[in-house]
Design a protein around this motif. Structure first.
Motif, PDB file in Angstrom:
ATOM      1  N   LEU A   1       1.749  79.128  58.559  1.00  0.00           N
ATOM      2  CA  LEU A   1       1.300  80.248  59.389  1.00  0.00           C
ATOM      3  C   LEU A   1       2.035  81.532  59.012  1.00  0.00           C
ATOM      4  CD1 LEU A   1       1.390  78.499  62.901  1.00  0.00           C
ATOM      5  CD2 LEU A   1      -0.556  78.665  61.330  1.00  0.00           C
ATOM      6  N   MET A   2       1.431  82.650  59.412  1.00  0.00           N
ATOM      7  CA  MET A   2       2.072  83.967  59.314  1.00  0.00           C
ATOM      8  C   MET A   2       1.605  84.785  60.518  1.00  0.00           C
ATOM      9  SD  MET A   2       1.463  87.075  56.597  1.00  0.00           S
ATOM     10  CE  MET A   2      -0.290  87.015  56.788  1.00  0.00           C
ATOM     11  N   ALA A   3       2.516  85.537  61.122  1.00  0.00           N
ATOM     12  CA  ALA A   3       2.140  86.442  62.209  1.00  0.00           C
ATOM     13  C   ALA A   3       2.141  87.865  61.672  1.00  0.00           C
ATOM     14  CB  ALA A   3       3.121  86.317  63.370  1.00  0.00           C
ATOM     15  N   THR A   4       1.257  88.706  62.214  1.00  0.00           N
ATOM     16  CA  THR A   4       1.220  90.103  61.772  1.00  0.00           C
ATOM     17  C   THR A   4       1.238  91.034  62.981  1.00  0.00           C
ATOM     18  OG1 THR A   4      -1.184  90.388  61.826  1.00  0.00           O
ATOM     19  CG2 THR A   4      -0.255  89.443  59.821  1.00  0.00           C
ATOM     20  N   ALA A   5       1.668  92.283  62.713  1.00  0.00           N
ATOM     21  CA  ALA A   5       1.667  93.296  63.770  1.00  0.00           C
ATOM     22  C   ALA A   5       0.247  93.716  64.123  1.00  0.00           C
ATOM     23  CB  ALA A   5       2.478  94.508  63.321  1.00  0.00           C
ATOM     24  N   GLY A   6      -0.717  93.324  63.312  1.00  0.00           N
ATOM     25  CA  GLY A   6      -2.118  93.535  63.662  1.00  0.00           C
ATOM     26  C   GLY A   6      -2.568  92.654  64.816  1.00  0.00           C
ATOM     27  N   GLY A   7      -1.673  91.762  65.255  1.00  0.00           N
ATOM     28  CA  GLY A   7      -1.973  90.936  66.427  1.00  0.00           C
ATOM     29  C   GLY A   7      -2.578  89.590  66.081  1.00  0.00           C
ATOM     30  N   PHE A   8      -2.303  89.087  64.856  1.00  0.00           N
ATOM     31  CA  PHE A   8      -2.907  87.827  64.434  1.00  0.00           C
ATOM     32  C   PHE A   8      -1.861  86.793  64.038  1.00  0.00           C
ATOM     33  CE2 PHE A   8      -6.259  90.901  62.855  1.00  0.00           C
ATOM     34  CZ  PHE A   8      -7.057  90.745  63.982  1.00  0.00           C
ATOM     35  N   VAL A   9      -2.311  85.546  64.119  1.00  0.00           N
ATOM     36  CA  VAL A   9      -1.626  84.458  63.432  1.00  0.00           C
ATOM     37  C   VAL A   9      -2.602  83.965  62.372  1.00  0.00           C
ATOM     38  CG1 VAL A   9      -0.663  82.144  63.629  1.00  0.00           C
ATOM     39  CG2 VAL A   9      -0.295  83.804  65.459  1.00  0.00           C
ATOM     40  N   PHE A  10      -2.228  84.102  61.102  1.00  0.00           N
ATOM     41  CA  PHE A  10      -3.063  83.604  60.012  1.00  0.00           C
ATOM     42  C   PHE A  10      -2.642  82.175  59.669  1.00  0.00           C
ATOM     43  CE2 PHE A  10      -3.760  88.133  59.393  1.00  0.00           C
ATOM     44  CZ  PHE A  10      -5.075  88.195  58.971  1.00  0.00           C
ATOM     45  N   GLY A  11      -3.633  81.355  59.346  1.00  0.00           N
ATOM     46  CA  GLY A  11      -3.329  79.981  58.947  1.00  0.00           C
ATOM     47  C   GLY A  11      -4.486  79.383  58.182  1.00  0.00           C
TER      48      GLY A  11
ATOM     49  N   ILE B   1      -4.914  95.655  59.254  1.00  0.00           N
ATOM     50  CA  ILE B   1      -5.922  94.644  59.603  1.00  0.00           C
ATOM     51  C   ILE B   1      -5.667  94.248  61.046  1.00  0.00           C
ATOM     52  CG2 ILE B   1      -6.816  92.340  59.063  1.00  0.00           C
ATOM     53  CD1 ILE B   1      -5.594  92.831  56.190  1.00  0.00           C
ATOM     54  N   ASN B   2      -6.589  94.606  61.931  1.00  0.00           N
ATOM     55  CA  ASN B   2      -6.393  94.354  63.355  1.00  0.00           C
ATOM     56  C   ASN B   2      -7.727  94.005  64.002  1.00  0.00           C
ATOM     57  OD1 ASN B   2      -7.697  96.882  64.047  1.00  0.00           O
ATOM     58  ND2 ASN B   2      -5.834  97.852  63.229  1.00  0.00           N
ATOM     59  N   SER B   3      -7.735  93.895  65.320  1.00  0.00           N
ATOM     60  CA  SER B   3      -8.933  93.381  66.004  1.00  0.00           C
ATOM     61  C   SER B   3     -10.142  94.305  65.849  1.00  0.00           C
ATOM     62  CB  SER B   3      -8.633  93.144  67.489  1.00  0.00           C
ATOM     63  OG  SER B   3      -8.211  94.357  68.060  1.00  0.00           O
ATOM     64  N   SER B   4      -9.890  95.571  65.490  1.00  0.00           N
ATOM     65  CA  SER B   4     -11.022  96.497  65.365  1.00  0.00           C
ATOM     66  C   SER B   4     -11.783  96.313  64.055  1.00  0.00           C
ATOM     67  CB  SER B   4     -10.521  97.946  65.471  1.00  0.00           C
ATOM     68  OG  SER B   4      -9.828  98.296  64.281  1.00  0.00           O
ATOM     69  N   ASN B   5     -11.147  95.638  63.066  1.00  0.00           N
ATOM     70  CA  ASN B   5     -11.785  95.594  61.751  1.00  0.00           C
ATOM     71  C   ASN B   5     -11.699  94.245  61.044  1.00  0.00           C
ATOM     72  OD1 ASN B   5      -9.111  95.429  60.937  1.00  0.00           O
ATOM     73  ND2 ASN B   5      -8.956  97.591  60.419  1.00  0.00           N
ATOM     74  N   VAL B   6     -11.147  93.233  61.715  1.00  0.00           N
ATOM     75  CA  VAL B   6     -10.884  91.964  61.020  1.00  0.00           C
ATOM     76  C   VAL B   6     -12.168  91.358  60.434  1.00  0.00           C
ATOM     77  CG1 VAL B   6     -11.016  90.539  63.114  1.00  0.00           C
ATOM     78  CG2 VAL B   6      -9.616  89.778  61.170  1.00  0.00           C
ATOM     79  N   ASN B   7     -13.311  91.665  61.030  1.00  0.00           N
ATOM     80  CA  ASN B   7     -14.575  91.141  60.501  1.00  0.00           C
ATOM     81  C   ASN B   7     -14.912  91.707  59.127  1.00  0.00           C
ATOM     82  OD1 ASN B   7     -15.143  89.432  62.581  1.00  0.00           O
ATOM     83  ND2 ASN B   7     -16.128  91.035  63.812  1.00  0.00           N
TER      84      ASN B   7
ATOM     85  N   PHE C   1      -8.014  81.268  58.268  1.00  0.00           N
ATOM     86  CA  PHE C   1      -8.478  81.858  59.525  1.00  0.00           C
ATOM     87  C   PHE C   1      -7.411  82.732  60.163  1.00  0.00           C
ATOM     88  CE2 PHE C   1      -7.045  77.463  60.264  1.00  0.00           C
ATOM     89  CZ  PHE C   1      -5.970  77.687  61.100  1.00  0.00           C
ATOM     90  N   ALA C   2      -7.868  83.549  61.111  1.00  0.00           N
ATOM     91  CA  ALA C   2      -6.953  84.366  61.916  1.00  0.00           C
ATOM     92  C   ALA C   2      -7.195  84.044  63.382  1.00  0.00           C
ATOM     93  CB  ALA C   2      -7.197  85.850  61.651  1.00  0.00           C
ATOM     94  N   LEU C   3      -6.093  83.806  64.109  1.00  0.00           N
ATOM     95  CA  LEU C   3      -6.168  83.599  65.552  1.00  0.00           C
ATOM     96  C   LEU C   3      -5.562  84.815  66.247  1.00  0.00           C
ATOM     97  CD1 LEU C   3      -4.786  79.929  65.832  1.00  0.00           C
ATOM     98  CD2 LEU C   3      -7.131  80.654  65.355  1.00  0.00           C
TER      99      LEU C   3
END
Lengths: 253, 515
Positions: free
Chosen positions: B449-459, B40-46, B467-469
């Motif tokens: 919060l949680m951080a992922t290697a997909g480049g997000f902080v979920f909260g 799950i990364n910026s190319s497909n998070v939607n 949400f994902a930041l």
């Protein structure tokens, strides 16, 4: 024997009515104040003058005015409202809270000098209060419902609210202003305001809903949309306040 | 041929996203809450969509961080409930429930923050201050140990931490005049191995920081209700301690009140104190140091240092050398009115006139502090440390209160009437505490919060959004309304080549994945 039966008939029910063991005891009242500050202030306010919950300094209460009524409400809460039960406090602490709440009502207010009937006319007529406030099903939906406001708020508080609505805002009734992508500015009273959207009501009673990404800006101000009623004469103000104080929920729905 | 390509595609997906569990409260023993999954990364998070929902039907706040192992998710809920769920569907496999004693008192809900796991055994606390071991296959009780007497005001909400063959737990109850501790129990038998008192007694190291010849230390608070972390190389357990009791009346407890509002580093085998660092000496604002102590390495004055980070409730971020407890950096991350700065030894430089008074005195941060207990995240990918912050002030009141065993003993309260605090998610450089970005929120935050290697902080937030930041900029990239306040920390795992993200909101657990 007849006298004995009469006495028994009177005294037995009286003995079954719960008595507050701490009534008027200054030391226990102080403990009650400490408990009140911990458990009750989030809704009833640090001075017990209401907010999310009713003003508790008026000497009249929504669920009965006797000590035992207050005790029961503290212990069991009020079904259908946000008031939870506090059985975990135990009997003694509940009585200490009752003693503290009772100590607050010793300073009774002087009743309003005005005419409630004249105030009612003003409310629905010249004052146009009913444009935004409901009383018993009549009136506008934008501002706080005033059907029971005479139970919830003191005369002094109501006076201040009429002449200076920003002095103490009713939680949740804040001003929302958005600017749309078409540069249209719309202001109304908050229904929701969150990190991604807002819903608010304008003075015409219309509900608006926007996602933040649809807007150029989306702001909340901790102010009231109600105008300050400083142009009322003292007599008019007293009449209006007499009417507001008379609103105890006993209005035909 | 068509079938072959499907299998090949599945193999490729699997090789890129191997099956990944979530076995500890903080994901690893360092408490990073970082998932190395990047599907799950910026190319497909939607395209992130709901996979399943599990409704606990348990009233009260749901603060659990789920654990995932094999094909099962393990969650705890309020009021002594716990569930095992089928990972594919969210369907219940078993349920554990135990009645809560009617006379139990707890300050902040009959909540629970999750399980710990060792082999096939799960460990959780029950709110009446017991520790229970469950068979992960059946939910059957293997043993249950009384941590301490709930009638004295103790309660338990923490997710345990497994260290070697022991289960380490903290305790709650500093609002009830209890004396805090950290305990370790034998994972096999439930027998207590050691106890570290977080309030020093007379004659003990730190005992002079409490008034002599009084019972103040017995009611001294210092509860330990958020899970600590563990460094296997140093064999040290790091655990934060809560406020001194009574919270807002410091007059009955002159002195620094060690080891309240502190971080303690304890030997992983014996529980003996190696060092301590007190963030807020003689606290009167309820600024517990029960925030995640996160273990990470920083570069300090040109050399790599093993550090422990904490965004403290008192408004300052701290980085300490975790080998010896010395201060590396301290910096305010929100409005602070009570201290000008932190000196080189780590002691706050106080601003006078900030203490609670009978008629109320405004101080910042507010009573819940800046950052509270909610789970934080560290991303080795961005090198940033992420946490939530309540930004604003409260009016603090002090009231004399007599101690009665088992009853509230807070010495009054704090209140935000008319002050309208807001909130934010903050990303700091863990070496310095410098803020790299801040995402402002409309109200004080509620969720972890949680951080992922997909480049997000979920909260998640109090208004029910998950949400994902963007982890580099703080810009929101995805959100979904879940209809219930998010308090827990999100977590992530993968199965059969798919990454899943799970969070508790309201009374339910939601799992999301790509379509």
């Amino acid at each position: 024997m007849r006298l004995f039966c009469w006495l028994l008939g009177f005294l037995l029910p009286a003995a079954l009515v719960a008595q507050n063991p701490f009534a008027g005891n200054a030391k226990e009242i102080d403990v009650g104040r400490g408990l009140f500050r911990i458990a009750c202030t989030p809704c009833h306010g640090i001075r017990a003058q209401g907010g999310r919950g009713p003003d508790l300094t008026l000497g009249i209460y929504n669920n009965g005015n006797k000590d035992e009524d207050l005790f029961r409400v503290i212990q069991n809460g009020v079904p259908g409202t946000e008031m939870p039960g506090y059985t975990r406090f135990g009997d003694d602490n509940s009585w200490r809270l009752v003693a503290y709440i009772r100590s607050l009502t010793l300073r009774q207010e002087k009743p309003s000098q005005g005419s409630a009937a004249a105030g009612e006319t003003l409310f629905w007529g010249k004052g146009a209060c009913g444009q935004c406030h409901k009383v018993g099903g009549r009136g506008g939906p934008m501002g706080p419902d005033l059907t029971r406001v005479g139970r919830k708020r003191s005369l002094a508080y109501l006076r201040q609210s009429v002449v200076d609505p920003n002095a103490d805002l009713t939680p949740g009734f804040f001003k929302i202003t958005v600017v749309t992508k078409e540069r249209r500015t719309i202001s109304g009273v908050q229904r929701n305001f969150d990190n991604f959207s807002t819903q608010f009501m304008t003075v015409d009673g219309k509900l608006h809903s926007f996602q933040r990404e649809e807007l150029n800006s989306c702001e909340r101000e901790f102010t009231s949309l109600m105008p300050p009623y400083r142009n009322l004469s003292e007599a008019e103000l007293n009449d209006l306040l007499a009417y507001l104080v008379s609103l105890r929920g006993e209005v035909a729905q | 041929m068509k079938h072959l390509s499907v299998y090949l595609w599945a193999c490729l997906a699997w090789s890129q996203t191997p099956d990944t569990d979530w076995l500890h409260y903080g994901r690893n023993l360092s408490g990073w809450r970082y998932s190395e999954l990047s599907q799950i990364n910026s190319s497909n998070v939607n395209e992130l969509t709901l996979e399943w929902v599990f409704q606990t039907n348990v009233p009260g706040k749901l603060e659990t961080t789920p654990l995932v192992k094999d094909n099962v998710m393990y969650i705890t809920a309020a009021e002594n409930n716990a569930f095992a769920l089928d990972l594919a569907t969210g369907k219940q496999i078993w349920k554990y429930a135990k009645e809560v004693p009617r006379d139990l008192q707890a300050c902040c809900g009959l909540v629970n923050r999750g399980f710990a796991m060792l082999g096939d055994t799960l460990f959780k606390v029950n709110v009446e201050a017991t520790l229970v071991a469950l068979d992960s296959k059946t939910g059957n009780v293997l043993w249950e140990t009384v941590i301490d007497d709930y009638r004295k005001g103790y309660s338990a909400t923490v997710a345990p931490l497994v260290v070697k063959d022991k289960v380490v737990v903290g305790i709650a109850g500093a609002e009830f005049g209890t004396r805090g501790f950290i305990d370790a129990y034998d994972a096999r038998t439930g027998k207590r191995a050691w106890r570290f008192w977080t309030v020093a007694g007379p004659g003990e190291f730190g005992g002079e920081s409490w008034p002599r010849d009084t019972q103040a230390f017995q009611r001294g608070g210092g509860s330990t209700w958020v899970t600590g972390t563990y460094d296997p190389e140093l064999n040290l357990i790091y655990w934060g301690t809560g406020n001194p009791g009574p919270d807002m009346n410091g007059d009955v407890r002159p002195g620094d009140n060690l080891f309240t509002c502190s971080l303690v580093a304890l030997d992983g085998d014996t529980g003996k104190r190696k060092w301590h660092f007190q963030y807020t000496p003689h606290d009167v604002h309820d600024w517990d140091a029960t925030e995640d102590p996160v273990l990470l390495d920083v570069v300090h004055e040109g050399r790599k240092v093993k550090a422990v980070a904490m965004a403290n409730r008192n408004g300052f971020y701290y980085a300490l050398d975790r080998t010896n407890g010395r201060l590396l950096a301290a910096k305010a991350y929100t409005k602070v009115s009570w201290a000008k700065d932190i000196d080189k030894n780590g002691r706050p430089i106080l601003i006078p006139g900030q203490d609670p008074t009978p008629d109320g005195n405004v101080a910042c941060p507010g009573g819940g502090g800046g950052h509270n207990w909610q789970p934080t995240a560290y991303s080795p990918q961005t090198g940033l440390y992420y946490f939530t912050s309540s930004d604003g002030c409260h009016t603090y009141y002090m009231t004399n209160q007599e101690y009665v065993e088992g009853q509230w003993y807070q010495g009054s309260t704090f209140n935000g009437e008319g002050l309208y605090p807001k909130g934010s998610i903050v990303a700091v450089d863990p070496a310095t505490g410098d803020t790299r970005w801040r995402w402002e929120m409309v109200s004080p935050p509620s969720g972890g919060l949680m951080a992922t290697a997909g480049g997000f902080v979920f909260g998640g937030d109090p208004q029910g959004y998950f949400f994902a930041l963007d982890a580099k900029t703080g810009k929101p990239v995805w959100h979904k309304q879940l209809g219930g306040t998010v308090i827990a920390g999100p977590m992530s795992y993968s199965r059969n080549g798919r990454q899943f993200v799970t969070v508790a909101a309201g009374q339910s657990v939601f799992t999301f994945a790509l379509k």
